[in-house]
Write a protein that holds these residues in place. Structure first.
Motif, mmCIF file in Angstrom:
data_model
loop_
_atom_site.group_PDB
_atom_site.id
_atom_site.type_symbol
_atom_site.label_atom_id
_atom_site.label_comp_id
_atom_site.label_asym_id
_atom_site.label_seq_id
_atom_site.Cartn_x
_atom_site.Cartn_y
_atom_site.Cartn_z
ATOM 1 N N TYR A 34 3.649 4.918 19.255
ATOM 2 C CA TYR A 34 3.817 4.058 18.089
ATOM 3 C C TYR A 34 2.570 4.090 17.205
ATOM 4 N N GLU A 35 1.408 4.054 17.822
ATOM 5 C CA GLU A 35 0.164 4.092 17.061
ATOM 6 C C GLU A 35 0.034 5.414 16.310
ATOM 7 N N ALA A 41 0.823 -1.209 0.000
ATOM 8 C CA ALA A 41 0.000 0.000 0.000
ATOM 9 C C ALA A 41 0.858 1.261 0.000
ATOM 10 N N SER A 42 2.099 1.120 0.478
ATOM 11 C CA SER A 42 3.022 2.252 0.489
ATOM 12 C C SER A 42 3.914 2.260 -0.749
ATOM 13 N N GLY A 53 -6.377 -0.226 11.425
ATOM 14 C CA GLY A 53 -7.234 -0.625 10.322
ATOM 15 C C GLY A 53 -8.684 -0.813 10.725
ATOM 16 N N LYS A 54 -8.903 -1.061 12.019
ATOM 17 C CA LYS A 54 -10.267 -1.189 12.538
ATOM 18 C C LYS A 54 -10.877 0.159 12.882
ATOM 19 N N ARG A 85 0.876 6.149 8.008
ATOM 20 C CA ARG A 85 0.983 5.241 6.874
ATOM 21 C C ARG A 85 -0.331 5.217 6.088
ATOM 22 N N PRO A 86 -0.273 4.753 4.826
ATOM 23 C CA PRO A 86 -1.505 4.682 4.029
ATOM 24 C C PRO A 86 -2.589 3.859 4.724
ATOM 25 N N LYS A 87 -3.814 4.306 4.627
ATOM 26 C CA LYS A 87 -4.926 3.611 5.293
ATOM 27 C C LYS A 87 -5.092 2.182 4.782
ATOM 28 N N LYS A 88 -4.804 1.975 3.504
ATOM 29 C CA LYS A 88 -4.958 0.622 2.965
ATOM 30 C C LYS A 88 -3.943 -0.344 3.564
ATOM 31 N N TRP A 89 -2.811 0.151 4.010
ATOM 32 C CA TRP A 89 -1.840 -0.680 4.711
ATOM 33 C C TRP A 89 -2.464 -1.199 6.000
#
Length: 552
Positions: free
Chosen positions: A457-458, A325-326, A448-449, A464-468
């Motif tokens: 860290y979160e 995704a990236s 992702g949820k 990062r891309p949402k699709k990742w």
């Protein structure tokens, strides 16, 4: 020593995985700096007793410095000195990974002085190191000095010790890979919707979806110019050890990942490329090639080139890791695509080849006297690998280098960091992050949820891309049941060194000929017989001798 092996390189098992570490960040547990309070710290952490550790360093062009610092004296070495009383002394530096391995090999062969601590990802040289008697059995030191959380980690994955075990002793310390990003099926959702289809769950479903993607003009241009599945076959039908996208290893199922050694029902290791479902998978690939579902040039395309057809909107599916995704996916991809669960293989089981649990191992000069200091330091730099929110490195490796604080929050924008962004983790004794399995996956799946990022860290990963993150959520549902590890992690055996390269060449050529219809699928049976009689049976015997030795 009882290993049943010799020590020449075999291309089939040459591990380039040092380049495949796609871990997140690295750091320290605050409990260490508080004199040992907390589960993560060793009993004597926080000690500043002077310890000098001699190193040999890889200092490549990607090692950048500022503020007049060098690899010998920088923000990280200063931290280690202040925190643990450790002085790192670089006896020598080289500029490439090959030069680093060559230097260590020359020192060993010339009876030169090895560094106190060094890393390797070459099983042949590692075995030679052990045979030489110049490296330490760390079994006792690990039990005595490793922190509770490090001991717990290695107890959870005891098989990782197989990479360094000889006669029941541990002559090195394996580091972990993240094992967090493999593997999903990326698919054109807009094509599915247009054609009234669902994502495939079986190989039969794959047939139906690819037929529609190729023959029903999903891009609406009136030309038959689309591909069902982006695929790279240049390095073999399952190149999970070397490539991590546009592979076809999902096709063969749980018990037959080509080139992988896995444990059979009899408790012995078996070579995946010889299993019956591989013949079924090759037959299916040949059928797909004949029907035009695959790019006709798949046999000569590397993974990046194969994935281009998906990126450019000409292919309906590609199999690969969450991080696609990236890269190679880009923001210019305006069509609707998504990650889905991989379909079951030809035998009805779900499986894919995973990266090794360990690609790099620490080794120690037999005369090294500061193992306690090393393990205190190790627990510290593994803090981010544990994704410990209390780590002093939770925001990054050094404020003012890889982040700055703005209004109480870490900012990673290089333009806002005085003097620019610097990759401080490269100054560490490891030169990279030391990961723990699936921790990154846990965080990405949480994002992702749609859960709100809370820990440093979160928050960092939320960029990062949402699709990742969506792919991580998908992968988390089946990674435990589907991931397959190569269980032969020792150095090349005697027959591998002599005949392994030729056997692998024969395998790749036979499989490609079957896929392209140049020979019948029954040629697989001939290949199996020839592989066994041309040294394969001896290799299997040697592999299992090794397997028995590491289980003792």
């Amino acid at each position: 020593m009882k290993k049943g092996i010799v020590h020449k390189s075999w291309a089939m098992l040459a591990i380039g995985a040092l380049l495949l570490s796609t871990a997140a960040c690295g750091g320290q547990n605050d409990s260490v700096s508080n004199g040992g309070a907390g589960a993560g710290a060793s009993a004597t952490a926080g000690s500043t007793q002077e310890s000098t550790i001699h190193l040999g360093r890889l200092v490549g062009s990607d090692n950048k410095f500022k503020n007049g610092e060098t690899i010998d004296n920088n923000v990280h070495t200063q931290w280690a000195k202040e925190k643990f009383g450790i002085s790192f002394v670089n006896d020598w530096t080289v500029g490439t990974g090959d030069a680093y391995t060559t230097k260590l090999r020359l020192l060993l062969n010339s009876n030169g002085t090895l560094p106190d601590v060094f890393t390797l990802n070459d099983p042949t040289l590692e075995s030679q190191m052990v045979d030489s008697g110049e490296v330490m059995d760390i079994t006792e030191a690990f039990d005595k000095y490793a922190s509770p959380r490090i001991k717990e980690l290695y107890a959870k994955y005891p098989e990782i010790w197989n990479t360094v075990s000889y006669d029941g002793k541990h002559y090195g310390l394996p580091t972990f890979n993240a094992n967090s990003s493999f593997s999903v099926l990326w698919i054109r959702q807009d094509w599915l919707d247009k054609l009234g289809l669902q994502a495939p769950k079986t190989i039969d479903d794959m047939d139906k979806v690819m037929d529609a993607f190729v023959n029903r003009d999903p891009d609406g241009n009136g030309i038959k110019d689309t591909i069902g599945l982006s695929l790279s076959l240049k390095k073999g039908v399952s190149a999970a050890k070397e490539t991590f996208m546009a592979s076809s290893d999902f096709l063969f199922g749980q018990n037959a990942v080509p080139t992988y050694w896995t444990e059979g029902e009899d408790g012995k290791l078996q070579y995946g490329s010889l299993q019956p479902s591989v013949k079924q998978g090759l037959t299916k690939l040949s059928e797909w090639m004949t029907k035009g579902y695959l790019d006709k040039d798949a046999g000569t395309m590397d993974e990046s080139k194969a994935a281009e057809s998906f990126v450019q909107g000409k292919s309906g599916m590609v199999f690969g890791p969450t991080w696609m995704a990236s890269w190679p996916f880009t923001t210019e991809m305006t069509f609707d695509y998504k990650p889905v669960v991989i379909p079951a293989g030809v035998d009805g089981s779900m499986g894919f080849g995973s990266e090794p649990q360990s690609s790099v191992r620490f080794y120690f000069n037999k005369d090294f006297k500061y193992m306690e200091a090393f393990f205190n330091y190790l627990d510290a730099i593994m803090g981010p690998g544990f994704y410990d929110p209390s780590s002093e490195f939770a925001n990054g490796w050094a404020e003012g280098y890889d982040y700055v604080m703005v209004d109480g929050q870490p900012v990673y924008d290089a333009d806002k960091i005085p003097g620019g962004w610097i990759d401080v983790k490269k100054y560490s004794i490891y030169g990279n992050d030391i990961q723990t399995p699936k921790k990154e996956l846990e965080i990405m799946a949480k994002l992702g949820k749609g859960e709100t990022p809370e820990t440093p860290y979160e928050k960092y990963f939320s960029a990062r891309p949402k699709k990742w993150a969506q792919a991580a959520t998908v992968l988390q549902t089946y990674i435990d049941q589907a991931s397959v590890f190569d269980q032969f992690t020792g150095p090349p055996t005697a027959t591998m060194s002599q005949k392994g390269e030729l056997l692998r060449k024969m395998e790749n050529e036979t499989f490609l000929k079957i896929i392209y219809g140049q020979v019948s699928a029954d040629s697989f049976d001939t290949f199996v017989d020839k592989w066994k009689s041309s040294g394969g049976d001896e290799i299997t015997k040697e592999v299992n001798e090794w397997f028995e030795s590491v289980k003792q």
